[in-house]
Design an enzyme around this catalytic site. Structure first.
Site, mmCIF file in Angstrom:
data_model
loop_
_atom_site.group_PDB
_atom_site.id
_atom_site.type_symbol
_atom_site.label_atom_id
_atom_site.label_comp_id
_atom_site.label_asym_id
_atom_site.label_seq_id
_atom_site.Cartn_x
_atom_site.Cartn_y
_atom_site.Cartn_z
ATOM 1 N NE ARG A 113 -6.262 -40.137 -23.171
ATOM 2 C CZ ARG A 113 -7.044 -40.207 -24.253
ATOM 3 N NH1 ARG A 113 -6.842 -39.405 -25.272
ATOM 4 N NH2 ARG A 113 -8.037 -41.075 -24.293
ATOM 5 C CE LYS A 135 2.073 -39.315 -1.313
ATOM 6 N NZ LYS A 135 1.504 -40.083 -0.198
ATOM 7 C CD GLU A 177 1.691 -32.891 6.842
ATOM 8 O OE1 GLU A 177 2.534 -33.788 7.056
ATOM 9 O OE2 GLU A 177 0.551 -33.133 6.386
ATOM 10 C CE LYS A 219 6.382 -34.766 -0.009
ATOM 11 N NZ LYS A 219 5.000 -34.341 0.117
ATOM 12 C CD GLU A 229 3.079 -43.337 -0.312
ATOM 13 O OE1 GLU A 229 3.017 -42.115 -0.500
ATOM 14 O OE2 GLU A 229 2.163 -43.995 0.184
ATOM 15 N NE ARG A 233 5.901 -39.349 -2.022
ATOM 16 C CZ ARG A 233 5.559 -38.584 -3.026
ATOM 17 N NH1 ARG A 233 5.912 -38.903 -4.248
ATOM 18 N NH2 ARG A 233 4.875 -37.478 -2.811
ATOM 19 C CG ASN A 237 2.253 -42.289 3.928
ATOM 20 O OD1 ASN A 237 1.971 -41.185 3.464
ATOM 21 N ND2 ASN A 237 2.418 -43.361 3.167
ATOM 22 C CG HIS A 240 -0.131 -38.843 7.001
ATOM 23 N ND1 HIS A 240 0.927 -38.314 7.706
ATOM 24 C CD2 HIS A 240 -0.542 -37.862 6.161
ATOM 25 C CE1 HIS A 240 1.141 -37.071 7.301
ATOM 26 N NE2 HIS A 240 0.259 -36.767 6.366
ATOM 27 C CG HIS A 244 -5.168 -39.780 5.878
ATOM 28 N ND1 HIS A 244 -4.506 -40.367 4.826
ATOM 29 C CD2 HIS A 244 -4.802 -38.470 5.861
ATOM 30 C CE1 HIS A 244 -3.768 -39.450 4.200
ATOM 31 N NE2 HIS A 244 -3.925 -38.299 4.817
ATOM 32 C CG HIS A 254 -3.754 -33.149 6.471
ATOM 33 N ND1 HIS A 254 -4.076 -34.436 6.153
ATOM 34 C CD2 HIS A 254 -2.417 -33.040 6.292
ATOM 35 C CE1 HIS A 254 -2.988 -35.088 5.789
ATOM 36 N NE2 HIS A 254 -1.966 -34.259 5.866
HETATM 37 N N1 LIG Z 1 -0.105 -34.078 -1.896
HETATM 38 C C1 LIG Z 1 0.603 -34.199 -0.784
HETATM 39 O O1 LIG Z 1 1.713 -34.737 -0.798
HETATM 40 C C2 LIG Z 1 0.044 -33.665 0.504
HETATM 41 C C3 LIG Z 1 0.857 -33.585 1.645
HETATM 42 C C4 LIG Z 1 0.313 -33.030 2.797
HETATM 43 C C5 LIG Z 1 -1.002 -32.585 2.828
HETATM 44 N N2 LIG Z 1 -1.764 -32.700 1.706
HETATM 45 C C6 LIG Z 1 -3.155 -32.229 1.693
HETATM 46 O O2 LIG Z 1 -3.146 -30.831 1.931
HETATM 47 C C7 LIG Z 1 -4.394 -30.462 2.502
HETATM 48 C C8 LIG Z 1 -4.128 -29.565 3.681
HETATM 49 O O3 LIG Z 1 -3.432 -28.431 3.209
HETATM 50 P P1 LIG Z 1 -3.590 -27.014 3.917
HETATM 51 O O4 LIG Z 1 -3.435 -27.184 5.390
HETATM 52 O O5 LIG Z 1 -2.727 -26.058 3.204
HETATM 53 O O6 LIG Z 1 -5.145 -26.721 3.721
HETATM 54 P P2 LIG Z 1 -5.956 -25.688 2.808
HETATM 55 O O7 LIG Z 1 -5.477 -25.678 1.440
HETATM 56 O O8 LIG Z 1 -7.383 -26.030 3.061
HETATM 57 O O9 LIG Z 1 -5.630 -24.268 3.472
HETATM 58 C C9 LIG Z 1 -5.971 -24.048 4.820
HETATM 59 C C10 LIG Z 1 -6.762 -22.737 4.988
HETATM 60 O O10 LIG Z 1 -5.885 -21.643 4.791
HETATM 61 C C11 LIG Z 1 -6.449 -20.717 3.845
HETATM 62 N N3 LIG Z 1 -5.316 -20.036 3.237
HETATM 63 C C12 LIG Z 1 -4.470 -20.516 2.291
HETATM 64 N N4 LIG Z 1 -3.449 -19.663 2.108
HETATM 65 C C13 LIG Z 1 -3.659 -18.621 2.929
HETATM 66 C C14 LIG Z 1 -2.941 -17.426 3.205
HETATM 67 N N5 LIG Z 1 -1.760 -17.162 2.642
HETATM 68 N N6 LIG Z 1 -3.470 -16.553 4.130
HETATM 69 C C15 LIG Z 1 -4.637 -16.856 4.753
HETATM 70 N N7 LIG Z 1 -5.345 -17.961 4.556
HETATM 71 C C16 LIG Z 1 -4.855 -18.847 3.653
HETATM 72 C C17 LIG Z 1 -7.314 -21.558 2.964
HETATM 73 O O11 LIG Z 1 -8.335 -20.791 2.357
HETATM 74 C C18 LIG Z 1 -7.893 -22.556 3.962
HETATM 75 O O12 LIG Z 1 -8.991 -21.986 4.640
HETATM 76 C C19 LIG Z 1 -5.102 -31.761 2.908
HETATM 77 O O13 LIG Z 1 -6.125 -32.041 1.977
HETATM 78 C C20 LIG Z 1 -3.998 -32.799 2.796
HETATM 79 O O14 LIG Z 1 -4.509 -34.078 2.494
HETATM 80 C C21 LIG Z 1 -1.270 -33.215 0.545
#
Ligand SMILES: NC(=O)c1ccc[n+]([C@@H]2O[C@H](COP(=O)([O-])OP(=O)(O)OC[C@H]3O[C@@H](n4cnc5c(N)ncnc54)[C@H](O)[C@@H]3O)[C@@H](O)[C@H]2O)c1
Length: 345
Positions: A113, A135, A177, A219, A229, A233, A237, A240, A244, A254
């Site tokens: 929890r 989020k 982003e 942000k 949101e 907020r 998006n 997005h 998405h 992404h």
């Molecule tokens: N929660 C939120 O508010 C929010 C906002 C934006 C995106 N997201 C989510 O984030 C995700 C995308 O994030 P991302 O682009 O970081 O993807 P990810 O976490 O998949 O990382 C991208 C790639 O980089 C590699 N990697 C990570 N750090 C590294 C480093 N320092 N050196 C080398 N390689 C490295 C990872 O292994 C992966 O292959 C999506 O699922 C998206 O929906 C969430």
């Protein structure tokens, strides 16, 4: 010792405040744990590249990429942590990109929890966006983030040193982003990115730091006003709604999918007479310079419409989307599927 910038994100609806340490060193992690038992949930690539620099705490690997954002991953991690004897005082620290942060945050908000959690953001996407704002969640049948919570991490550590090993394509995704945040809420940041883009993509610390800070500050300002949101907020998006869908249907990353979504939304903004054509072109030019796709992928429109219908941003059958009135000024409006299609033609 470099100057460190700290942002505090306090939201009235949340029981937790979050401290965001920009320009922070990984070495600060032990003091953030403050003597508590901690477990690291680490992206497997990050463990291989940076594991030697992590504190000597127990490590559980999180799978790589979007495919790891599933309930199956949550179940596996929960079993592993319960078997290791975690309790409600154990600190979970997610070390990785957006996927690791989303998974760790969701697990931390539901396991037993809820137990304390924080993030070490290792991608540009995570440092400018994903790690900030509370989020979290996983996908369901490939549809994005359908299961999750709003729960703030205790802290987010943004150490730019991690970005030196990040592939160029992932830096581009992070810029998508940052450009998004600038486009909807910070015209000065947009201009800064236009001026310094090449140096930022090359990880020039002096020019990268203000861009990460600018995106994080904007942000934080928006989330502090509307954690759940229901209002402003939603502006975050931008790109997005369609993005998405594109991410799921074309199995695109992404950031790249969001870039295509932003181009479509900017074109729609111009068609509706909200945005000057020159500003739409400015956005497209910047995305292209960051190495991001701006052209619409061929076909699959029915699948995209289906993906948009399942998007959680749909309210009572109405599809809400974000358009621009100017660079730095987004607006939430209703948009129907036919209008999206015209913008993508
Ligand atoms: N929660 C939120 O508010 C929010 C906002 C934006 C995106 N997201 C989510 O984030 C995700 C995308 O994030 P991302 O682009 O970081 O993807 P990810 O976490 O998949 O990382 C991208 C790639 O980089 C590699 N990697 C990570 N750090 C590294 C480093 N320092 N050196 C080398 N390689 C490295 C990872 O292994 C992966 O292959 C999506 O699922 C998206 O929906 C969430």
């Amino acid at each position: 010792m470099p100057m460190r910038t700290r942002l505090d994100l306090a939201v009235s609806e949340s029981s937790r405040a979050c401290q965001i340490l920009l320009d922070a060193a990984l070495a600060e992690l032990p003091s953030l744990a403050d003597g508590r038992r901690a477990v690291l949930l680490v992206d497997a690539n990050v463990r291989r590249l940076h594991g030697h620099a992590l504190p000597a705490w127990p490590v559980v690997e999180v799978g790589i990429g979007e495919g790891a954002k599933t309930l199956a991953t949550i179940e596996h991690l929960a079993r592993t942590l319960v078997a290791a004897g975690v309790d409600r005082s154990t600190l979970l620290v997610g070390v990785g990109g957006g996927v690791t942060c989303d998974v760790t945050g969701f697990l931390g908000s539901i396991l037993l929890r809820g137990l304390p959690f924080g993030f070490v953001a290792t991608t540009l996407v995570a440092q400018v966006d994903a790690a900030i704002g509370g989020k979290n969640g996983v996908n369901l049948d490939g549809y994005k983030n359908l299961i999750g919570t709003f729960t703030q991490p205790e802290f987010v550590v943004c150490d730019h040193g991690f970005l030196s090993t990040l592939p160029a394509r992932e830096m581009g995704c992070g810029m998508a982003e940052a450009i998004k945040t600038a486009a909807i809420g910070d015209a000065r940041l947009f201009t800064r990115i236009e001026a310094d883009l090449d140096a930022v993509l090359a990880c020039d610390h002096a020019l990268l730091a203000p861009v990460v800070e600018g995106a994080a500050r904007t942000k934080v300002r928006i989330v502090a006003a509307d954690e759940r949101e229901r209002g402003p907020r939603q502006l975050l998006n931008f790109g997005h709604t369609l993005g998405h869908g594109v991410e799921k249907v074309f199995a695109m990353s992404h950031g790249e999918a969001v870039a295509i979504g932003m181009v479509a939304a900017a074109r729609l903004s111009v068609r509706r007479g909200l945005l000057a054509a020159d500003d739409g072109a400015r956005l497209e030019r910047l995305l292209a310079r960051a190495g991001l796709p701006t052209a619409w992928p061929e076909g699959r429109w029915p699948d995209l419409v289906e993906a948009m219908r399942r998007d959680k941003k749909r309210h009572e059958g109405r599809q809400l989307g974000v358009l621009l009135r100017a660079i730095g000024d987004g607006v939430v409006v209703e948009i129907d599927d036919a209008e999206w299609r015209e913008a993508c033609a």
